[in-house]
Design a protein around this motif. Structure first.
Motif, PDB file in Angstrom:
ATOM      1  N   VAL A 157       0.843  -1.200   0.000  1.00 32.51           N
ATOM      2  CA  VAL A 157       0.000   0.000   0.000  1.00 32.51           C
ATOM      3  C   VAL A 157       0.877   1.248   0.000  1.00 32.51           C
ATOM      4  O   VAL A 157       0.605   2.221  -0.713  1.00 32.51           O
ATOM      5  CB  VAL A 157      -0.966  -0.010   1.209  1.00 32.51           C
ATOM      6  CG1 VAL A 157      -1.728   1.305   1.297  1.00 32.51           C
ATOM      7  CG2 VAL A 157      -1.927  -1.178   1.115  1.00 32.51           C
ATOM      8  N   TYR A 160       1.947   1.904  -3.316  1.00 30.44           N
ATOM      9  CA  TYR A 160       0.907   2.531  -4.118  1.00 30.44           C
ATOM     10  C   TYR A 160       0.757   4.017  -3.793  1.00 30.44           C
ATOM     11  O   TYR A 160       0.534   4.848  -4.671  1.00 30.44           O
ATOM     12  CB  TYR A 160      -0.430   1.798  -3.946  1.00 30.44           C
ATOM     13  CG  TYR A 160      -1.499   2.406  -4.798  1.00 30.44           C
ATOM     14  CD1 TYR A 160      -1.357   2.408  -6.190  1.00 30.44           C
ATOM     15  CD2 TYR A 160      -2.596   3.023  -4.242  1.00 30.44           C
ATOM     16  CE1 TYR A 160      -2.299   3.015  -6.993  1.00 30.44           C
ATOM     17  CE2 TYR A 160      -3.549   3.627  -5.037  1.00 30.44           C
ATOM     18  CZ  TYR A 160      -3.394   3.618  -6.422  1.00 30.44           C
ATOM     19  OH  TYR A 160      -4.325   4.221  -7.212  1.00 30.44           O
TER      20      TYR A 160
ATOM     21  N   PRO C 235      -3.672  -6.867  -1.036  1.00 30.40           N
ATOM     22  CA  PRO C 235      -2.653  -6.165  -1.837  1.00 30.40           C
ATOM     23  C   PRO C 235      -2.574  -6.681  -3.272  1.00 30.40           C
ATOM     24  O   PRO C 235      -2.409  -5.893  -4.208  1.00 30.40           O
ATOM     25  CB  PRO C 235      -1.353  -6.447  -1.088  1.00 30.40           C
ATOM     26  CG  PRO C 235      -1.769  -6.748   0.309  1.00 30.40           C
ATOM     27  CD  PRO C 235      -3.087  -7.445   0.184  1.00 30.40           C
ATOM     28  N   MET C 238      -5.559  -5.410  -5.047  1.00 28.65           N
ATOM     29  CA  MET C 238      -5.433  -3.971  -5.274  1.00 28.65           C
ATOM     30  C   MET C 238      -4.541  -3.692  -6.486  1.00 28.65           C
ATOM     31  O   MET C 238      -4.870  -2.875  -7.333  1.00 28.65           O
ATOM     32  CB  MET C 238      -4.847  -3.306  -4.031  1.00 28.65           C
ATOM     33  CG  MET C 238      -4.833  -1.793  -4.107  1.00 28.65           C
ATOM     34  SD  MET C 238      -3.974  -1.074  -2.710  1.00 28.65           S
ATOM     35  CE  MET C 238      -2.304  -1.135  -3.291  1.00 28.65           C
ATOM     36  N   ALA C 239      -3.422  -4.408  -6.558  1.00 27.91           N
ATOM     37  CA  ALA C 239      -2.487  -4.185  -7.661  1.00 27.91           C
ATOM     38  C   ALA C 239      -3.129  -4.529  -8.994  1.00 27.91           C
ATOM     39  O   ALA C 239      -2.759  -3.975 -10.026  1.00 27.91           O
ATOM     40  CB  ALA C 239      -1.222  -5.003  -7.438  1.00 27.91           C
ATOM     41  N   LYS C 253      -8.444   2.058  -5.984  1.00 27.37           N
ATOM     42  CA  LYS C 253      -7.265   1.474  -5.342  1.00 27.37           C
ATOM     43  C   LYS C 253      -6.992   2.163  -4.007  1.00 27.37           C
ATOM     44  O   LYS C 253      -6.627   1.519  -3.028  1.00 27.37           O
ATOM     45  CB  LYS C 253      -6.045   1.649  -6.240  1.00 27.37           C
ATOM     46  CG  LYS C 253      -5.935   0.599  -7.325  1.00 27.37           C
ATOM     47  CD  LYS C 253      -4.698   0.901  -8.147  1.00 27.37           C
ATOM     48  CE  LYS C 253      -4.044  -0.360  -8.654  1.00 27.37           C
ATOM     49  NZ  LYS C 253      -2.825  -0.079  -9.396  1.00 27.37           N
ATOM     50  N   GLY C 257      -6.704   0.561  -0.512  1.00 29.48           N
ATOM     51  CA  GLY C 257      -5.457   0.748   0.242  1.00 29.48           C
ATOM     52  C   GLY C 257      -5.741   1.253   1.645  1.00 29.48           C
ATOM     53  O   GLY C 257      -5.126   0.812   2.618  1.00 29.48           O
TER      54      GLY C 257
END
Lengths: 328, 363, 286
Positions: A157, A160, C235, C238-239, C253, C257
């Motif tokens: 995260v 990101y 994760p 999300m990716a 996202k 997150g």
């Protein structure tokens, strides 16, 4: 992993040799083992057994398999089972190939580069923050908790977050534009010369708190009386820091540096989310390299070789390091 | 070398007053013991003198110089901490040299001074050793030597013997007294141990709950405590204090000790009042029961501690301790007479605890 | 030692600067999670720190699969990955804590296990990537790939060193007199552990478990290797959130997150006083 560590039998045998008496037996005056001690030994063996078995399962077996595969040219590409790998036996060809693999060596070098930049940066920033937090001041507890949050954020995260921040229209360029008055539109993550720097900044953001936490714990442990004594003897703050605080937290510093070095060597999650190792191979560290070669090229016997080389090198280094620490 | 003058010294922590308007003068080269139970403000006083804490009110002067704005490193104060605060990561030599190095003195000068101090303290054989793991008496000498190396005007010692086991304390006490003479500095010694204070100090200052109770030579404070607190705090076993009534008989003051009997009161006592009758155990003499003026009491316990015998006596809820010599023939259950030396009787106001025949405290 | 005012001000300036740098990335993501599509990529003069038209659409999208705003619809929602993360992390933590606690007690009390403590540190030092191929082969062979229990198994092994070392330091600190008293009373060793030692260790055990849970919850790499579709974790999921039509689904996202980041931060603050011990394998106890 050292060979002796591989089987539970060998381990218990070794334990029995190096330490024939359990702690409780030392005080006992009867030479043969008492029933209570025998019970303790049996229970100890049984309680340690699941962990021993899991270690064997995750270390011994994979290592042997890896060694076997690395001596072949096997790939899962044609549906051939790994047990059939002997059919393409090629001795040490993979090993020779690794030595000449420029991409591998530059990934290794890049990993070290990240370590060389990030570990000192995290250390110095963490130490600076820790020094600010040694004394009490209003709001200390709240600020302390806030400053620790980055290391609790899931690394993927965090990756990101920085992916968003470093977009060419993102807030970092926004702040830079405001500061410089220019319209900054740097494409951080797609510029091969900047992407690694961006990755390093993200890592420093996330892991400086760990250094801060550990070093602060060390600094707080420095006896206050000694600092007062030094002050009374006329030492300035800097002199106290250099002659009392630093020497007293030397072990703590070593621990913190080792932990971060080891962890950065494995760097993957945040980096892979940010850049995927790219652009090109410009942010490809050793973990990313292995991952990509495994899933993209499917040259598994070759990857096994690389992995084995890394494992053996690390074993040597850590065995040496742990022995050094043990002696202290 | 310097004298110390504290005036109106007050330190509060929130609502708690650690030290309350303390006035005290310590002469040059004097050895003063600051005595009191834990929490009495003695350590706070010491920390203020050293500059580790700022007073809420009042002044600290060394000779004629006001010290309040002088930072702790520049006051010329040598401080020996309770745990000695030795730099255990350094050698004995480096510990002694520390203050000199911080002043940036030339190497040769430092070396000469370190050797001189080490010689004086008998530390020469240990100079090269790591200071961790040295025995406690060497650590104590090292702590003193480290402070002495920079020639402080004033030495402050914060309970330096409290971590030492009892058997060794006597040795260390003698050594400390000897060292003080050797260095000739003004010394303040904080302790809660009355025996340490009595044996070492030129003068004792007794504190309780932030207030200075009495200052004087050990004998003076011991013989003429200004109140029951000081009376109880000094001496082991401490002074006997029994409820009594002061009156007159045939024009002379007498004390009627409740339930025990009458004794002559000190000539200075006047009037009639409820008082506490105070007498040190060693000023009681055990006699026959039929001696006139003797309190007749029963022996309830006998402590035989080497050279002395401490006899615990009781009657009608009143208790006394008396000290006799080694092997004094006495047994539990004996009925005996007890006589107090008239000149040793001290009287205290029952309500305030102040001595009736109080002499003004100096200092 | 009282600090002079200018130094105190300097301290606040530096601390507040550090706090700002600490918070900006997280706040940006939190802000993004509530931004509608047009604001996702707004740049230059249109760049905003706070959403101008805050919306919950991003959350509706990841949990509902589609919203009127977005042209894409998801083939699966975030529910399943959240379940996967929870199951794998919880059971992985359980495995690590049970095995680690037992082994820690064995080593601490009976000096069993020989090289075990150092072997576990070495296990932690090795990059998981370096045993990737055999583990992938083994997991396929054992039919553990893309299952929550297969993931839990590897999580349990990977975090075992932390569970072991944390609990070992706690056992080492516990006074033995209590156990010895019970032994004199005739209790068996196992009974002493179950009825006396372990109940006394409940608080440290719970804190250690939370610490291990955070580590498991934070994993990306292992889930990336060992799950493919059904049991991908947050994760990994999300990716994968992007579409060929709209590119990066920034807001969605960011919403995910935020959900992934919250539990460890909250738990981490809750067990703050054990963090140093956990992160340094008990070498420092603060």
């Amino acid at each position: 992993m050292t060979p002796e560590a591989m089987t539970p039998e060998a381990m218990t045998a070794k334990a029995a040799m190096s330490d024939p008496l359990p702690a409780s037996a030392r005080r006992s005056h009867t030479p043969p083992e008492s029933p209570l001690e025998a019970e303790g030994r049996r229970l100890g063996f049984l309680m340690a057994l699941p962990t021993q078995l899991l270690l064997v399962f995750i270390v011994v077996f994979p290592l042997l398999m890896q060694l076997y595969i690395s001596l072949t040219a096997w790939t899962p590409l044609y549906g051939q089972n790994w047990t059939q790998a002997w059919q393409s036996w090629n001795w040490f060809e993979n090993y020779a190939e690794v030595m000449q693999d420029g991409r591998f060596w530059s990934a290794l070098w890049r990993t070290f580069l990240v370590i060389i930049v990030c570990v000192p940066a995290q250390f110095l920033l963490g130490l600076g923050l820790a020094i600010l937090f040694v004394e009490n001041f209003p709001g200390k507890r709240v600020f302390y908790s806030v400053l620790l949050t980055p290391m609790m954020v899931v690394p993927a995260v965090a990756g990101y977050m920085f992916f968003m921040l470093f977009q060419s229209g993102g807030p970092i360029n926004g702040i830079l534009s405001d500061l410089t008055g220019l319209n900054v539109t740097t494409a951080w993550l797609s510029d091969p010369s900047l992407a690694l720097a961006a990755v390093m900044i993200a890592d420093i953001w996330q892991w400086t708190p760990l250094m801060f936490l550990i070093l602060l714990a060390g600094l707080i442990g420095v006896p206050e009386d000694q600092l007062k004594a030094a002050t009374l003897l006329g030492a300035s703050w800097w002199q106290r820091f250099r002659t009392i605080m630093l020497p007293r937290i030397r072990t703590v510093i070593v621990i913190a540096l080792v932990i971060r070095t080891v962890e950065i060597f494995k760097i993957f999650d945040n980096l892979y989310i940010m850049t995927g190792g790219g652009p090109g191979v410009s942010t490809e560290t050793i973990s990313v390299y292995i991952y990509k070669v495994t899933l993209q090229n499917l040259e598994w016997s070759y990857v096994a070789t690389v992995a084995l080389i890394i494992l053996v090198s690390l074993s040597v280094v850590t065995a040496f390091g742990l022995k050094l620490m043990d002696r202290r | 070398m310097a004298s110390i003058t504290l005036s109106g010294l007050t330190k509060t922590f929130g609502t708690f007053t650690a030290v309350k308007s303390l006035d005290l003068h310590i002469a040059d080269k004097e050895f003063l013991a600051l005595l009191g139970p834990s929490g009495c403000g003695k350590s706070t006083t010491m920390n203020i003198i050293a500059g580790m804490e700022q007073p809420s009110a009042g002044t600290v002067r060394f000779d004629d110089r006001d010290m309040l704005n002088v930072p702790m490193g520049r006051r010329g104060v040598g401080f020996v901490f309770q745990n000695y605060a030795i730099f255990t990561h350094m050698s004995v030599y480096d510990n002694i040299a520390y203050g000199l190095r911080m002043r940036g003195l030339p190497k040769a000068e430092i070396d000469a001074r370190v050797r001189q101090v080490a010689e004086l303290l008998g530390l020469t054989p240990f100079l090269k050793q790591k200071s961790a793991g040295l025995s406690v008496n060497i650590l104590q000498r090292l702590a003193i030597g480290r402070s002495a190396a920079v020639n402080p005007q004033i030495f402050l010692l914060d309970e330096p013997l409290s971590n030492v086991d009892a058997a060794f304390r006597a040795v260390m006490r003698t050594e400390l007294k000897h060292l003080q003479r050797e260095f000739g500095q003004t010394m303040i010694y904080v302790t809660h141990d009355q025996l340490e204070a009595m044996t070492m100090a030129d003068r004792i200052a007794v504190m309780d709950r932030g207030v200075l109770q009495q200052v004087g030579s050990p004998i003076e404070v011991y013989n003429n405590p200004v109140n029951t607190f000081v009376a109880r705090f000094l001496g082991s076993p401490s002074m006997n204090l029994l409820p009594a009534r002061l009156g007159t008989e045939d024009g002379r003051p007498v004390v009627e000790v409740t339930g025990l009997g009458r004794v002559a009161a000190p000539a200075s006592a006047r009037g009639s009042a409820d008082v506490l009758f105070g007498i040190r155990p060693e000023d009681l003499t055990i006699t026959a029961t039929d001696l006139p003026g003797a309190f007749v009491m029963e022996v309830v316990f006998v402590e035989r501690v080497g050279p002395r015998t401490i006899v615990h006596l009781a009657r009608d809820g009143q208790e006394l301790k008396a000290i006799e010599g080694n092997g004094f023939p006495v047994a539990i259950g004996d009925r005996l007479g007890v006589v107090a030396k008239p000149e040793s009787v001290r009287l205290f106001d029952a309500a305030t605890g102040q001595a009736l025949d109080k002499e003004p405290a100096d200092g | 030692m009282p600090t002079r005012l200018p130094l105190q001000l300097l301290r606040y300036a530096l601390v507040l600067g550090a706090v700002a740098i600490t918070l900006i990335p997280t706040l940006w993501m939190a802000s993004m999670a509530f931004k509608p599509i047009p604001e996702w990529t707004a740049s230059g003069a249109a760049l905003r720190w706070w959403p101008e038209n805050p919306t919950l659409d991003n959350f509706r999208f990841i949990f509902g699969g589609s919203t009127s705003e977005l042209l894409v619809s998801l083939d699966r929602t975030a529910w399943r990955p959240i379940l996967a993360s929870l199951l794998a992390s919880t059971f992985g933590t359980l495995l690590a804590m049970v095995c680690g606690t037992a082994a820690a007690y064995a080593v601490s009390r009976f000096r069993a296990g020989g090289n075990l403590p150092l072997s576990l540190i070495q296990l932690r030092i090795f990059p998981p990537m370096a045993v990737l191929i055999p583990v992938m082969i083994m997991w396929t062979f054992l039919d553990l790939t893309d299952t929550w229990y297969g993931l839990a198994l590897i999580y349990g092994i990977v975090t075992l060193p932390f569970a072991f070392w944390l609990m070992k330091t706690f056992f080492d600190e516990m006074p033995r007199e209590i156990e010895e008293a019970a032994l004199v009373e005739g209790c068996s060793r196992l009974r002493v552990f179950l009825k006396i030692t372990f109940p006394m260790m409940l608080a440290p055990f719970a804190s250690s478990a939370l610490f291990v849970f955070i580590l498991n919850w934070s994993d990306y790499l292992i889930a990336l290797l060992l799950t493919t579709k059904d049991w991908v974790t947050i994760p990994v999921y999300m990716a994968s959130l992007s579409s060929s039509m709209t590119g990066q689904l920034y807001g969605a996202k960011a919403a995910l997150g935020l959900i992934a980041a919250l539990p460890p931060v909250i738990l981490g603050i809750a067990i703050q006083r054990y963090l140093v011990r956990g992160l340094t394998f008990g070498a420092l106890k603060q």
